[in-house]
Each structure stands twice: as structure tokens, then as C-alpha cells.
Write an enzyme that holds these catalytic residues in place. Structure first.
Site, mmCIF file in Angstrom:
data_model
loop_
_atom_site.group_PDB
_atom_site.id
_atom_site.type_symbol
_atom_site.label_atom_id
_atom_site.label_comp_id
_atom_site.label_asym_id
_atom_site.label_seq_id
_atom_site.Cartn_x
_atom_site.Cartn_y
_atom_site.Cartn_z
ATOM 1 N N GLY A 152 47.293 47.603 53.437
ATOM 2 C CA GLY A 152 47.002 49.014 53.418
ATOM 3 C C GLY A 152 45.528 49.325 53.501
ATOM 4 C CG ASP B 55 45.880 36.131 52.886
ATOM 5 O OD1 ASP B 55 45.745 35.431 53.908
ATOM 6 O OD2 ASP B 55 45.970 37.365 52.921
#
Length: 826
Positions: free
Chosen positions: A522, A634
Site C-alpha cells: 500500500g 523481504d
């Protein structure tokens, strides 16, 4: 005597218009002309006008090109589709004051055809590339009777307008050349189109014939929303502007450094280009369309296009819709699009509802209606009152400085999730769908009430027992001088919970001007809360991160305190909206610097080494020193943020996993992360450990040293990616060629340190986890306190390894230009 006077006048005129004259001629007056062997040159010698023959053609055209560029680059053509087949062409001002191009036998090939006649006409080639016709007696030299900027061909120059002059009904748009030998109008056009009903909602389109090829999103403050290109046009030294009022609707740009030469050109695509003087070539720094999801309506009606990590497209029907042809849809033929599961309601008693989709490239507005004076409730009511209304949007408009209510009728086309932000849209959900859901919910509630009532009686008894046990334990703990604090409190969140109104005010209602960027889950906005600058991550409702991932991120980092980890300040949950509030990092993310040719020069080797060491220390804390052992899963350049002193801070813990005790590895059925940074055992089998983070760190370290992206191909013949390139150069004894060329001005000692880091990076990306060092050993290696072993062959030696290992991938990684530079001792 008269003959001699005529001869002198003729010679002087010829000399004044000759290409070999010493003084540049930039004007034409009546009785003067341009022929095959003469040109006009702008005052500062930037542009030239004359006759040219494109490519291998033998036809002659009148055009404007850059004067001092080695590669002749034509930016405007007068007689695009009316070539002159010999050298008889001439350009002059006729008796009506118009500029006229003549062919053989004085045939008029082209004319300015101005309706206004000048008392003393003058034609001038300006230094911005604009050819203008004006009245020399007019004191206002900017009062043009005609200008070439109003009639572009395939090129926009700084200062040109792309769009409409509504007063004159003039549409300035680009059209491609037919071929490199023929400048006549080709199949592709690029321009601003207005909605048919009111001519107020402007969109930029690339068309192939009549078919729409690409559509830009709506203009938001500084750029068009909805584009996919990961290299913003605003990263270059230019100012971009979009103007819309009662008289004009246009897009234009200007360059901040006048010495920079740039243009926007249309071929089969649109390229923003700049001239590289050192290499003497044109370079494209921004291109549209750039990827598959950019192509207009690729997923059909009432669906959205989503790009996967592997650059494959995934079409999804909007909520409340289903594939029109399920068999074709399953076969990846999305052309028929989606249709509603059930029809909308027009009954006042059974109102449909709206589902809000955030950060989308909103649908094509060709069939819309808008009223800027409405509030949100009025906008919603107007849509509900019309059975054909499919959706509406309601946002603050930087153009009108008010709010825009936009209604869509009929099918919704060309929706996608752009990587750089979009708008909110409210899509209509039929009442019948909600009613079915409500009935199902009621049954569940009734069952839950019965079960709850049964359980409450038992729970009451257990509570009383628990009370006495707790009181007894407290007495024992007090006797033994313990605090009596419950161990479970360590697990409770101690973060402030903010309400949505407070965060909305802090971010100026999530204004596009406050937007810092967008990650996988987002957009992130800058804000000010209590005098402190903050960063707010708003979780996309269409992202892969749900409530579990959101709570996971809060639980993991709430109690993490380390100078190389981003600090979380609070959170907000309002219905389906989830927000995280972080400390603000003024220098954005690491990829903002290392992958940009200009900004990378701001990071010399000492700063890069400081960043490498800081990331390593942050990982050491996660793997060994925090209360729980945490695997980030990540770690990549975009998830490393930089503070005002360029200190790195690891961010984005939405995919992280934690372990207790001595556990150091786990597995998962759902592999998430970023290809190119994933360890092979994780990408193929879902096995992750501290060593998978070490693999990501090694990849990131090679990127920091080289300034190159890991997923690009750097050897077309062998398909080498960054890891494969580093390994090959090291085996050849040429690993110094991997070092970013902007670092070569550093001292030889610094380069020795960089070479050591390349060696360490290759140790981190070895194929087997057992061969990779743990992060504590890496830190010792970076400090020079440990002898470096020889690395074994790495994983993902070529991109073929990675892409064949991923069954979902069918798109090859991009090829990146790279140059090898030798390091010399100083």
C-alpha cells in the site's frame, strides 16, 4: 547601371541566406526566401530550419531540427504528406502575409493560412524551436499570427502545449511518422481527449488508429496517476504542468537546466528523451506504455489488471462481478470481461451499497457525468437514483480547488492497480447480494448466541476459580518480592491507537502531495502529528496483506528497539482500513539513490559501507539479540530507509516470521517476497531461516556496490544476472569491474574494501544454506577481522535458473546496459 544594382542586391541576398555565412539568419521578410541550399538558424544556434530528405527517401521536406546534434533529429515537418520530389522547393512570404512553401512550377505545397494579415509580416525561428509569423510593427513580440507549436508533428519540445485551445477549437496532438523514410501521419496518435457530454474530464490517450492503446490516469498535483513506469518523469530536472480552465486544457513541461536537451516523441509508444552529450546518443528515461497492464482494457470490462512479482498480469473481476465466459477466462482470454452476479436494485426500500476500492487507476471517463458542487452524500444519492450508474468517485481536485463528483454509467473499462498510487472509487453492489450475505450472517449469529449462552455459564465458574488462583499467586509472588506483573503482559501491545480523523488531519486527508511512495502492501504518506514528522502506511484493501499480516507487523516490531530498525509509533484500525504510523525517514529508501545515475553520486564508498554495516547490525539484532528470533523474509533495497544522516533502517515487517528458543528455520506453503532476493530453498520449497535473510543481504550488498539491479540481465549471451556477473568476474580476477563507476574517484584503500565486500556478498549467496555465513560472521568479515574463505558457486547463477524455477513466470527479466571500468591505484 540598373543591372549592376540588381546584381549587387542579388549577391547580398544570396550571401545573407547561405549556410556558409558567418552571421546566423533567423528571420524571413517579404522578398526574402529559403531554398534547397539555404537555412534559417535560431539566434543562439540551437535550431535550424531548411529542406531535408529523411532516411533513404529521395523526397524533400521542410523541417526544423537541432543545429548542434550529430544525429539529425527532426522535430517538426511542414509538408508531412506533400513531399517535393526534387530540389525546386522554396519558402517565402506571399502577398497576403502568409508563409508559403512552393514546389516545382510554383505549386503551393503548404501554407500557414493565417486569417489575420500583418502590416509588416516577419517569420522568425526562435531558440525554443518554434517557427512564428508575427507583425514586425506590433510592439508585443509575443503576439503571434501563426506558430508551429500549434501544429506539432511527432515531437513535443519544452514550452509546447499538448491539448486543446477551446476558444479556437484547436487540438494540438502528436501523430507518429509512417516510417523513418516517410514523415506523413502514421497510425499512432497521442493527445488529450475530453468527455463527450461536458468536455471537462480530460484524459491522455495513445491510439493505434481508432483503437485505444494506452490511457493516462487523472492529473494529481504533479503527475498523472495510474502509470506503471517505475521511473517517474519528475526524477529528471524538469517541471511538468497540467492546465484546465474554460479556455484551455493542455499538458506542458519545461527544463530547469537550459543546457539540457530533451524532447517527448511518439513512435509506437511515447518516450521522454534526453541527449547524452558524452555518448552522443538519445536516451529514453520514461516510456509509456511500459508493461502489459498499461495496455488499454487488457482485462475486459468490470475487472482490474494486477501485475505479479514476475511481471505477469493477473486479471480479477471486481467485487460483485464474475467472468462473462468462465471457460475463456480460465484459458487466460479476458477479452469478454466480467458481468454482475445479480442486477442492481431500483427500489427505494432496498438500497444498493457501495464498496470502496483504494488506490486504483479509475475507469475510462468517456461516459461519465460530473458535478463539482456536490458533497459525498449527494454524489452517492445521485448514483443510487439511476439504475445505469455503476460507480462514483469523490475526491479533492487540485484543478478546481474543490471536490469532484464523477459518476460512471455502463461497463467500467481500464482499471488497474498502479505501483505509484491512484484514486478511490465506490463501485455499486446490488442489494440482493447484500441480502443473501445478511441472511447467512443472521444464521451464524443465531448459532453463535446459543453457543455463547451455553459457554457463559461454564465461563463464570472458571472465572471465579481463576480469581482465587490469581489472588493466591499474587500473595506468593509478593512474599518472594516479585512485582506480580503477568507474563502475558509482555505479549500485549503497548502502542498508541490513533483514530482515523487524527491521522487524516495529519496527512492532509491522505493528499497526493503528501504521498511518499508505494510498497507492495500500500501507499505511504508523510504527515505531522504533535509537531513530529511521521510516515503513515495505509494498507491497500486489494493487497495480499490482511488482518493477520497487519497484526503480525505490529506484534513483531512494537517492542523492537534498534537504531537500524524503523520505529513504529502507533496504529489505526477503522473498519477495513488499517494504518501503521512510523517515524519519518527524510531520505526515502535506498533504491531511490543507488539505482539512479545522478543520485548515486551522492553515496560515496564510505557512506555505502556505512549503510552495508548498518543493515548487517539490524539483521544481527533480529536474528540473535531481540527477544524473539525474527526472519524478515523481504529484505531488499526499497525496504531499507535512510534518515537525515544516511543511516539505514530496515522497514516493512509484514512478511516477517518469529521463532522462540533455539529454532532457526521453518517452512510455509505460501511463498511471499521479491524474486531476485529470495533464497533458492525458500523460492522452491518454502523453507526459510536466518540463512535466507543472509542470502537477501548478500544480494543487496552486491547491488549497493555495483549500483545495478539484481534481476537484470548483464550478459545477453549467457543470461547472467547480477549474482552471475559478480561470480564470473571474480573467477576471472576482474571483480573490480563490478564496482559502480561513480566510486572510482575514491581512494585505493576504499576500493580494496569494496572488493572485500564483493567477496563477502558472494559468500552470502551460495547455493546451500549451510555454506553461507551467519550474520554475526558477516559482521566480523566486514570489520576485516576474519579471513575470507573461497565462495562456492552461487544460486541463481543465471536468470534462467530463477525463471525456470518459477512455474508462474513467463516473462524474461529486463536487460540492463552495463559498462566495465578498470580500477587503478592512486
Amino acid at each position: 547601371m540598373e543591372f549592376l544594382s540588381f546584381l549587387v542586391t542579388f549577391v547580398v541576398l544570396r550571401l545573407s541566406l547561405s549556410r556558409t555565412t558567418f552571421a546566423a539568419v533567423d528571420t524571413i521578410r517579404p522578398s526574402e526566401f529559403i531554398r534547397h541550399n539555404t537555412t534559417l538558424e535560431s539566434r543562439e544556434g540551437l535550431f535550424e530550419l531548411g529542406f531535408f530528405t529523411p532516411g533513404s527517401s529521395k523526397n524533400h521536406y521542410l523541417g526544423i531540427w537541432y543545429k548542434n546534434i550529430s544525429v539529425q533529429t527532426v522535430v517538426w515537418v511542414a509538408n508531412r504528406c506533400e513531399p517535393i520530389n526534387d530540389s525546386s522547393g522554396s519558402l517565402a512570404i506571399d502577398d497576403t502575409g502568409n508563409l508559403v512553401l512552393y514546389g516545382n512550377n510554383k505549386r503551393v505545397v503548404w501554407s500557414t493560412n493565417s486569417s489575420k494579415q500583418a502590416r509588416q509580416p516577419l517569420v522568425q525561428l526562435l531558440d525554443n524551436g518554434n517557427l512564428v509569423l508575427r507583425d514586425e510593427k506590433d510592439e508585443n513580440t509575443d503576439n503571434y499570427l501563426w506558430e508551429s507549436f500549434d501544429y506539432p508533428t511527432d515531437t513535443i519540445l519544452p514550452g509546447m502545449k499538448l491539448g486543446w485551445d477551446l476558444r479556437r477549437g484547436l487540438n494540438r496532438r502528436l501523430s507518429s511518422w509512417k516510417s523513418s523514410n516517410d514523415p506523413c501521419d502514421g497510425d499512432f496518435t497521442y493527445g488529450i481527449e475530453l468527455d463527450e457530454a461536458h468536455h471537462t474530464y480530460a484524459q491522455l490517450f495513445i491510439r493505434n488508429g481508432s483503437a485505444k492503446l494506452f490511457r493516462e490516469g487523472q492529473w494529481h498535483a504533479i503527475s498523472f496517476s495510474g502509470t506503471s513506469n517505475n521511473k517517474s518523469i519528475h526524477w529528471h530536472e524538469s517541471d511538468y504542468e497540467f492546465v484546465q480552465n474554460d479556455d484551455e486544457v493542455y499538458f506542458t513541461y519545461s527544463v530547469k537546466n537550459k543546457s539540457n536537451i530533451s524532447r517527448i516523441v511518439l513512435s509506437e509508444r511515447v518516450d521522454y528523451m534526453e541527449w547524452l552529450r558524452e555518448k552522443q546518443v538519445w536516451s529514453s528515461y520514461y516510456t509509456i506504455p511500459d508493461e502489459q497492464c498499461d495496455h488499454y482494457g487488457i482485462c475486459g470490462a468490470n475487472s482490474q489488471c494486477i501485475l505479479s512479482y514476475t511481471n505477469n498480469i493477473n486479471c480479477q473481476c471486481l467485487e460483485g462481478f464474475k467472468p462473462k465466459n468462465q471457460e475463456n477466462w480460465d484459458a487466460l482470454d479476458w477479452s469478454e470481461g466480467c458481468v454482475r452476479n445479480s442486477s442492481v436494485s431500483c427500489d427505494d426500500k432496498e438500497k444498493d451499497v457501495f464498496h470502496v476500492f483504494s488506490n486504483l487507476k479509475v475507469p475510462d471517463t468517456q461516459y461519465t457525468w460530473e458535478n463539482k458542487s456536490m458533497n459525498l452524500q449527494e454524489c452517492k444519492t445521485n448514483c443510487l437514483s439511476n439504475c445505469s450508474c455503476m460507480a462514483f468517485s469523490f475526491e479533492y481536485s487540485s484543478l478546481s480547488e474543490g471536490t469532484d463528483c464523477v459518476l460512471w454509467f455502463g461497463d467500467l473499462f481500464d482499471i488497474r492497480q498502479p505501483p505509484h498510487g491512484g484514486q478511490n472509487i465506490y463501485i455499486r453492489i446490488p442489494f440482493s447480494t447484500i441480502a443473501r450475505t445478511d441472511r447467512s450472517s443472521k444464521l451464524k449469529v443465531e448459532r453463535a448466541v446459543i453457543i455463547t449462552a451455553s459457554v457463559l455459564g461454564l465461563a463464570g465458574g472458571f472465572i471465579l476459580i481463576g480469581f482465587y488462583i490469581r489472588r493466591w499467586r499474587y500473595t506468593i509472588n509478593a512474599t518472594n518480592n516479585f512485582s506480580g506483573r503477568r507474563e502475558s503482559q509482555d505479549e500485549e501491545l503497548e502502542l498508541p491507537l490513533f483514530d482515523l480523523h487524527t491521522i487524516s488531519i495529519a496527512t492532509n486527508n491522505f493528499s497526493e502531495n503528501n504521498k511518499l511512495g508505494e510498497g507492495g502492501f500500500g501507499p505511504v504518506y508523510k504527515g505531522t502529528l504533535g509537531g513530529q514528522e511521521i510516515a503513515v502506511k495505509r494498507l491497500s484493501m486489494c493487497s495480499g496483506q490482511g488482518v493477520n499480516e497487519f497484526k503480525n507487523e505490529i506484534n513483531l516490531i512494537a517492542n523492537l528497539q534498534h537504531r537500524n530498525l524503523v520505529k513504529i509509533l502507533g496504529y489505526c484500525i477503522y473498519r477495513e482500513m488499517k494504518l501503521l504510523i512510523y517515524e519519518y525517514m527524510s531520505n526515502k529508501s535506498l533504491d531511490y539513490f543507488i539505482f539512479d545515475e545522478r543520485r548515486s553520486e551522492l553515496l560515496d564508498w564510505p557512506k555505502r559501507f556505512q549503510i552495508v554495516c548498518g543493515i548487517a547490525k539490524g539483521l544481527l539484532y533480529l536474528h540473535h539479540d531481540s527477544r524473539l528470533r525474527i526472519i524478515h523474509r523481504d529484505l531488499k533495497a526499497s525496504n531499507v530507509l535512510l534518515d537525515e544522516n544516511m543511516n539505514p533502517k530496515i522497514s516493512d515487517f509484514g512478511l516477517a516470521r518469529s521463532f522462540g528458543g533455539d529454532q532457526i528455520e521453518g517452512n510455509t506453503n505460501k511463498v511471499v517476497g521479491t524474486y531476485g532476493y529470495m533464497a533458492p530453498e525458500y523460492a522452491s520449497d518454502g523453507l526459510f531461516s536466518t540463512k535466507s535473510d543472509v542470502f537477501s543481504f548478500g544480494t543487496l550488498m552486491l547491488e549497493i556496490i555495483s549500483g545495478k539491479k539484481t534481476r537484470c540481465i548483464y550478459d545477453e549471451n549467457n543470461g547472467l544476472n547480477l549474482i552471475g556477473l559478480a561470480w564470473t568476474l571474480m573467477k576471472e580476477g576482474n571483480e573490480f569491474k563490478l564496482i559502480d563507476k561513480c566510486l572510482l574517484k575514491d581512494s585505493y584503500d576504499n576500493m580494496e574494501e569494496a572488493l572485500r565486500c564483493i567477496h563477502i556478498g558472494l559468500l552470502c549467496v551460495q547455493q546451500k544454506p549451510i555454506d553461507r555465513p551467519d550474520i554475526s560472521s558477516v559482521i566480523l568479515m566486514l570489520s576485516g577481522e576474519k579471513v575470507l574463505p573461497q565462495p562456492k558457486p552461487p544460486a541463481y547463477f543465471t536468470n534462467k535458473d530463477l525463471w525456470e524455477g518459477d512455474d508462474s513466470s513467463s516473462t524474461k527479466p529486463p536487460s540492463c546496459n552495463t559498462s566495465m571500468t578498470t580500477v587503478k591505484a592512486r
